[in-house]
Enzyme design. Structure first.
Site, PDB file in Angstrom:
ATOM      1  N   GLU A 263       4.955   5.201  -1.642  1.00 39.76           N
ATOM      2  CA  GLU A 263       6.086   4.396  -2.110  1.00 39.76           C
ATOM      3  C   GLU A 263       6.123   3.183  -1.201  1.00 39.76           C
ATOM      4  O   GLU A 263       6.433   3.297  -0.015  1.00 39.76           O
ATOM      5  CB  GLU A 263       7.386   5.203  -2.063  1.00 39.76           C
ATOM      6  N   CYS A 302      13.385  -0.802  -0.274  1.00 44.90           N
ATOM      7  CA  CYS A 302      12.175  -1.271  -0.962  1.00 44.90           C
ATOM      8  C   CYS A 302      12.494  -1.878  -2.322  1.00 44.90           C
ATOM      9  O   CYS A 302      11.753  -2.731  -2.812  1.00 44.90           O
ATOM     10  CB  CYS A 302      11.186  -0.120  -1.126  1.00 44.90           C
TER      11      CYS A 302
END
Length: 507
Positions: A263, A302
């Site tokens: 990720e 993120c």
């Protein structure tokens, strides 16, 4: 309003150790080379503990413990493993405030977020994967009258996990819960910037898990992270972090032909279509809050909606209201429940954000608000604080294309649906996106057209279990927070059985 006391001070709910060793085999283990590094809190910038500076020798010790624990843990009945995950969830829930204070001191985030989001989500993800495990089934395929194929889910064995510094506990739980549910033992390396809160959790759940099922080894990436990712004794590596580091993790894993889940970075677009401003109602107010979500967790997410794309027909009015909403964000002591934005996780990150603000200004982008370090005075004057910053510019600028990972949003306008999608997809990344509209057709078409793994529609920054999370393009491989993550921590065993007494007659 509640102002929680700093760890170890009178009235605080928690005290932290002056020195933390590694957590290996269910106990504290000093680093093999006897070295430690000082760890400051972002809240004040002052050092408050020492952390084990581990090397490959410590990784090997943790792998010894994990391999000793893995066979028995992997054979444990699903109902029993699920019950263990449930007890971990209960224990976190019972110590929510202590863990939240530890997380704030470790990371700098406001305690209102830790109490309202990070820790409750951690609890729910353990319970979710306990339920997913109980519901998981193998399969049987009858191939002909005498031949049957059985498919079983088996654990990988021992897995490595490398955790980022933006959500030290929640990101660890996102990886630990499915790995444990699947029957694996884990060696976990936290980020060196935020090494403490996960160790507090390990102490809290020490009596629940068999020794060696979770092992935590602290240290720096090149000294501890690389020896873990490249080690032939792990069957998988999971990583959350920056994209260039993710590429290195893939290279390390490829040497041993083991799977990875990654990720990685993002530069998420947040699209506001013209009908958002059709009325000044609750939906319009919700959209303004959606714009301001770039400041959640100090922008250290993120999926931070760091590119705001606003329809030309409402651009000036909506942006004016968004500026007013952003300026109302309260920055202050992260331990104060009224504080909305806290400290950046490290001095290095603070300096990176400030450097990007300089880059944006040099590129010709206009600072509409913020754009500076904030001195909160008193004991907080040495903390790592940045004012929420709004730039106005062009999508070709570096501040639109490169991940800043701070409370900085770059705003531009679009002219019609096609232009909106074109700008949204003009990025190397594809982790998240937001779409704001009152029109269901626009919502659906935009959500499908945007090249991102998670598209929030008329919402943003919700991370419930059972909603798959992961990236397109340079934003990663694999999906978390969903039952499909269980598959990433298992391998399929096929038993192909003939019940016929007769051979095939080939020889």
């Amino acid at each position: 309003m509640t102002v929680h006391q700093a760890p170890g001070t009178p009235g605080s709910v928690i005290s932290l150790r002056p020195r933390y060793d590694n957590w290996i085999g269910g106990d504290w283990k000093a680093p093999a080379e006897g070295r430690y590094f000082a760890n400051p809190t972002p809240v004040t910038g002052e050092e408050y503990t020492e952390i084990a500076r581990s090397t490959a020798a410590d990784i090997d010790l943790a792998l010894d413990a994990a391999h000793a624990a893995a066979p028995a843990w992997g054979r444990t009945a699903p109902a029993e493993r699920a019950a263990v995950l449930g007890r971990i969830a209960d224990r976190i829930e019972q110590h929510l405030t202590e863990l939240a204070v530890a997380e704030v001191w470790d990371n700098g985030k406001p305690i209102r977020e830790a109490l309202a989001a990070d820790l409750p989500l951690a609890v729910d993800h353990f319970r979710y994967f306990a339920g997913v495990l109980r519901a998981q089934e193998g399969s049987i395929s009858q191939l002909d009258e005498d031949t049957v194929a059985y498919h079983f889910h088996e654990p990988l064995g021992v897995v490595g996990q490398i955790i980022p510094w933006n959500f030290p506990l929640l990101m660890a739980v996102w990886k630990l819960a499915p790995a444990l549910a699947a029957g694996n033992a884990v060696v976990l390396k936290p980020a060196e910037q935020t090494p403490v809160s996960i160790l507090v959790l390990m102490e809290l759940i020490a009596d629940i898990l068999p020794p060696g099922v979770i092992n935590v080894v602290n240290g720096f990436g090149i000294e501890a992270g690389k020896p873990l990712a490249i080690n032939p004794r792990i069957a998988k590596v999971a990583f959350t972090g920056e994209t260039t580091t993710g590429r290195l993790i893939m290279q390390y894993a490829s040497q041993n032909l083991i799977p990875v889940t990654l990720e990685l970075g993002g530069k998420s677009p947040n699209l506001f279509f013209e009908d958002v401003a059709a009325a000044r109602d609750d939906f319009y107010d919700k959209a303004l809050e959606g714009f301001t979500m770039f400041a959640l967790n100090q922008g250290e997410v993120c999926t931070c909606p760091s590119r705001a794309l606003i329809a030309g027909g409402i651009y000036d009015g909506f942006l004016g209201d968004a500026l007013e909403r952003t300026r109302a964000v309260k920055q202050g002591n992260p331990l104060d429940t009224e504080t909305m934005i806290g400290a950046q996780a490290s001095n290095d990150q603070l300096e990176k954000i400030l450097s990007y603000i300089d880059i944006g200004t040099a590129e010709g982008a206009k600072v509409l608000t913020g754009g500076e370090r904030v001195d909160l005075g008193g004991s907080l004057s040495g903390g790592y604080y940045v004012a929420p910053t709004i730039f106005e510019g062009d999508n070709r600028m570096r501040i639109f294309q490169e991940e800043i990972f701070g409370p900085v949003v770059s705003v531009t306008r679009f002219d019609g649906y096609d232009d909106a999608i074109s700008i949204a997809n003009d990025t190397l990344y594809g982790l998240g996106a937001g779409v704001w509209t009152r029109d269901l057709s626009t919502a659906y078409r935009a959500g499908r057209a945007i090249q991102a793994g998670r598209v929030w529609t008329n919402c943003y920054h919700a991370y419930p279990a059972h909603a798959a999370f992961g990236g397109y393009k340079n934003s990663g491989i694999g999906r978390e927070t969903h039952k499909m993550m269980l598959d990433h921590y298992q391998q399929t065993k096929n038993l192909l059985i003939s019940y016929s007494a007769k051979g095939p007659g080939l020889f």
